[in-house]
Design an enzyme around this catalytic site. Structure first.
Site, PDB file in Angstrom:
ATOM      1  N   HIS A  36      -3.828 -13.871  14.621  1.00 45.79           N
ATOM      2  CA  HIS A  36      -5.071 -14.543  14.214  1.00 45.79           C
ATOM      3  C   HIS A  36      -5.317 -15.881  14.909  1.00 45.79           C
ATOM      4  O   HIS A  36      -5.555 -16.896  14.244  1.00 45.79           O
ATOM      5  CB  HIS A  36      -5.095 -14.724  12.692  1.00 45.79           C
ATOM      6  CG  HIS A  36      -5.549 -13.500  11.961  1.00 45.79           C
ATOM      7  ND1 HIS A  36      -6.752 -12.874  12.230  1.00 45.79           N
ATOM      8  CD2 HIS A  36      -4.963 -12.765  10.981  1.00 45.79           C
ATOM      9  CE1 HIS A  36      -6.885 -11.815  11.434  1.00 45.79           C
ATOM     10  NE2 HIS A  36      -5.807 -11.724  10.674  1.00 45.79           N
TER      11      HIS A  36
ATOM     12  N   HIS B 147      -1.716  -0.866  12.109  1.00 45.22           N
ATOM     13  CA  HIS B 147      -2.080  -2.173  11.569  1.00 45.22           C
ATOM     14  C   HIS B 147      -2.168  -2.174  10.045  1.00 45.22           C
ATOM     15  O   HIS B 147      -1.610  -3.035   9.374  1.00 45.22           O
ATOM     16  CB  HIS B 147      -3.417  -2.654  12.146  1.00 45.22           C
ATOM     17  CG  HIS B 147      -3.826  -3.974  11.575  1.00 45.22           C
ATOM     18  ND1 HIS B 147      -3.178  -5.146  11.888  1.00 45.22           N
ATOM     19  CD2 HIS B 147      -4.769  -4.314  10.655  1.00 45.22           C
ATOM     20  CE1 HIS B 147      -3.717  -6.143  11.210  1.00 45.22           C
ATOM     21  NE2 HIS B 147      -4.685  -5.663  10.451  1.00 45.22           N
TER      22      HIS B 147
ATOM     23  N   ASP C  90       0.216  -9.806  12.429  1.00 46.70           N
ATOM     24  CA  ASP C  90      -1.003 -10.575  12.713  1.00 46.70           C
ATOM     25  C   ASP C  90      -0.688 -11.921  13.376  1.00 46.70           C
ATOM     26  O   ASP C  90       0.247 -12.624  12.971  1.00 46.70           O
ATOM     27  CB  ASP C  90      -1.761 -10.869  11.413  1.00 46.70           C
ATOM     28  CG  ASP C  90      -2.254  -9.618  10.700  1.00 46.70           C
ATOM     29  OD1 ASP C  90      -1.633  -8.554  10.844  1.00 46.70           O
ATOM     30  OD2 ASP C  90      -3.253  -9.726   9.964  1.00 46.70           O
TER      31      ASP C  90
ATOM     32  N   ASN D  67      -7.900  -4.452  12.365  1.00 45.98           N
ATOM     33  CA  ASN D  67      -9.275  -4.374  11.867  1.00 45.98           C
ATOM     34  C   ASN D  67     -10.154  -5.507  12.400  1.00 45.98           C
ATOM     35  O   ASN D  67     -11.382  -5.404  12.393  1.00 45.98           O
ATOM     36  CB  ASN D  67      -9.311  -4.331  10.337  1.00 45.98           C
ATOM     37  CG  ASN D  67      -8.732  -5.562   9.693  1.00 45.98           C
ATOM     38  OD1 ASN D  67      -7.579  -5.939   9.956  1.00 45.98           O
ATOM     39  ND2 ASN D  67      -9.498  -6.230   8.848  1.00 45.98           N
ATOM     40  N   HIS D  68      -9.541  -6.583  12.902  1.00 45.38           N
ATOM     41  CA  HIS D  68     -10.347  -7.667  13.481  1.00 45.38           C
ATOM     42  C   HIS D  68     -10.692  -7.435  14.951  1.00 45.38           C
ATOM     43  O   HIS D  68     -11.473  -8.202  15.514  1.00 45.38           O
ATOM     44  CB  HIS D  68      -9.656  -9.017  13.284  1.00 45.38           C
ATOM     45  CG  HIS D  68      -9.805  -9.533  11.891  1.00 45.38           C
ATOM     46  ND1 HIS D  68     -10.708 -10.518  11.534  1.00 45.38           N
ATOM     47  CD2 HIS D  68      -9.186  -9.180  10.743  1.00 45.38           C
ATOM     48  CE1 HIS D  68     -10.628 -10.751  10.238  1.00 45.38           C
ATOM     49  NE2 HIS D  68      -9.705  -9.945   9.733  1.00 45.38           N
TER      50      HIS D  68
ATOM     51  N   HIS E 279      -1.357  -6.674   8.421  1.00 39.02           N
ATOM     52  CA  HIS E 279      -2.609  -6.663   7.649  1.00 39.02           C
ATOM     53  C   HIS E 279      -2.619  -7.511   6.380  1.00 39.02           C
ATOM     54  O   HIS E 279      -3.682  -7.797   5.853  1.00 39.02           O
ATOM     55  CB  HIS E 279      -2.957  -5.204   7.324  1.00 39.02           C
ATOM     56  CG  HIS E 279      -4.365  -4.950   6.881  1.00 39.02           C
ATOM     57  ND1 HIS E 279      -5.463  -5.546   7.460  1.00 39.02           N
ATOM     58  CD2 HIS E 279      -4.864  -4.115   5.921  1.00 39.02           C
ATOM     59  CE1 HIS E 279      -6.563  -5.090   6.868  1.00 39.02           C
ATOM     60  NE2 HIS E 279      -6.221  -4.225   5.944  1.00 39.02           N
TER      61      HIS E 279
ATOM     62  N   ASP F 250      -4.851  -7.655  15.061  1.00 35.07           N
ATOM     63  CA  ASP F 250      -5.389  -8.915  14.525  1.00 35.07           C
ATOM     64  C   ASP F 250      -4.941 -10.112  15.361  1.00 35.07           C
ATOM     65  O   ASP F 250      -4.244 -11.014  14.892  1.00 35.07           O
ATOM     66  CB  ASP F 250      -5.039  -9.086  13.041  1.00 35.07           C
ATOM     67  CG  ASP F 250      -5.982  -8.295  12.140  1.00 35.07           C
ATOM     68  OD1 ASP F 250      -6.708  -7.416  12.648  1.00 35.07           O
ATOM     69  OD2 ASP F 250      -5.992  -8.543  10.918  1.00 35.07           O
TER      70      ASP F 250
END
Length: 330
Positions: free
Chosen positions: A66, A173, A64, A124-125, A248, A92
């Site tokens: 982010h 992920h 990730d 998932n984002h 994740h 992500d």
């Protein structure tokens, strides 16, 4: 002709990299047409490549990000800017951090410039119902407009879901799915697609390993499942694989093994959200499939860039709440 064909990639990448060494947080404002072009051209490339990628080592795998753009630049400083190294990112890219736009634009630009050496999986984002809530929508709306956010959604809906490195390392992920019996099931998923609330695609992006679970368990995220060590062992044995590599979850050292080193969690955003003292990590896979880890230490407020470590509470992580809080847990 179209925006995607008129992209000046070198100029875009140059401007995105110009802020290296600047005070973290300095924005790079590309034009709306440039960003739209990045989305359209990368979407074309994603759809031209398999949904289940088959990759070859050597490569570097990252978890990730982010929206922590300056940490992404540090990862590239450490691992080598493309095309010096091959990369696989596990999803992500957006939400939570302050610079999701710079982050995703640089990643898409590298994907277009080096389509056979630079790979991005879906997290998932990378899903409208999630990034509508956790920051990316608001960043797009504030800096550009909602239409551009919708263009990103169309791009994200075409990202690949999983990758296998040299037939031995399975990458996604989130994690495994009770519905996953054969790799052909992943290959049969049609794109573009949203992420459903349950089933194979949902699980690959949302599930988590849990040392306290035997078999499959309820996930406290309110989405998908947790799975135990023996689920990992059976999956690897059945498919003649050596390792599962997933992201994740924030982990203190940036990487964390599970199930006797048969699964590794990678997380590449140090000081996640400014609230955690976690390191970020990148996994290097060499030609012999030996894996080693490069660590971005968390910045300590008092000690500058590479300070001492404090720690997470055991098992502590900010979890993404249920997609629909009214929905009963599975």
């Amino acid at each position: 002709m179209s925006d995607s064909e008129k992209l000046n990639l070198d100029s875009i990448i140059g401007r995105l990299l110009e802020v290296q060494g600047s005070r973290p947080g300095k924005n790079v404002q590309l034009t709306e047409n440039e960003i739209r072009g990045l989305c359209l051209k990368s979407r074309e490339i994603f759809l031209s490549q398999p949904i289940l990628l088959e990759l070859e080592a050597p490569l570097k795998i990252c978890g990730d990000i982010h929206g922590q753009y300056y940490d992404l630049l540090r990862l590239f400083e450490y691992g080598g800017f493309p095309p010096e190294s091959n990369y696989l990112f596990l999803g992500d890219y957006v939400d939570r951090g302050k610079q999701s736009l710079e982050t995703i634009c640089l990643l898409l630009a590298y994907k277009i410039k080096y389509p056979e050496n630079f790979f991005l999986l879906r997290g998932n984002h990378e899903c409208a119902s999630i990034n509508r809530i956790y920051g990316f929508y608001d960043e797009c709306k504030r800096r550009y407009n909602i239409k551009l956010w919708k263009t990103f959604t169309d791009c994200f809906n075409c990202l690949p879901i999983a990758a296998i490195v040299d037939e031995k390392i399975f990458c996604c992920h989130g994690g495994l799915s009770p519905d996953l019996q054969s790799m052909e099931q992943i290959r049969r998923i049609m794109r573009p697609t949203d992420v459903p609330d349950q089933g194979l695609l949902c699980d690959l992006l949302w599930s988590d390993p849990d040392k306290d679970v035997q078999g499959w368990g309820e996930n406290d995220r309110g989405v998908s499942f947790t799975f135990g060590a023996e689920v990992v062992a059976k999956f690897l044995h059945k498919h003649d694989l050596d390792l599962i590599c997933r992201a994740h979850q924030v982990v203190e050292d940036g990487y964390e093994f599970f199930a006797k080193r048969q699964l590794v969690t990678l997380f590449s955003a140090p000081n996640y959200c400014g609230e955690f003292d976690n390191a970020g990590a990148m996994m290097s896979v060499d030609e012999t499939l030996m894996c080693s880890f490069q660590i971005l230490k968390p910045a300590d407020k008092n000690k500058g860039k590479y300070g001492q470590f404090s720690g997470l509470n055991p098992g502590g992580r900010p979890i993404t709440p249920p997609r629909n809080s009214a929905k009963a847990k599975k």
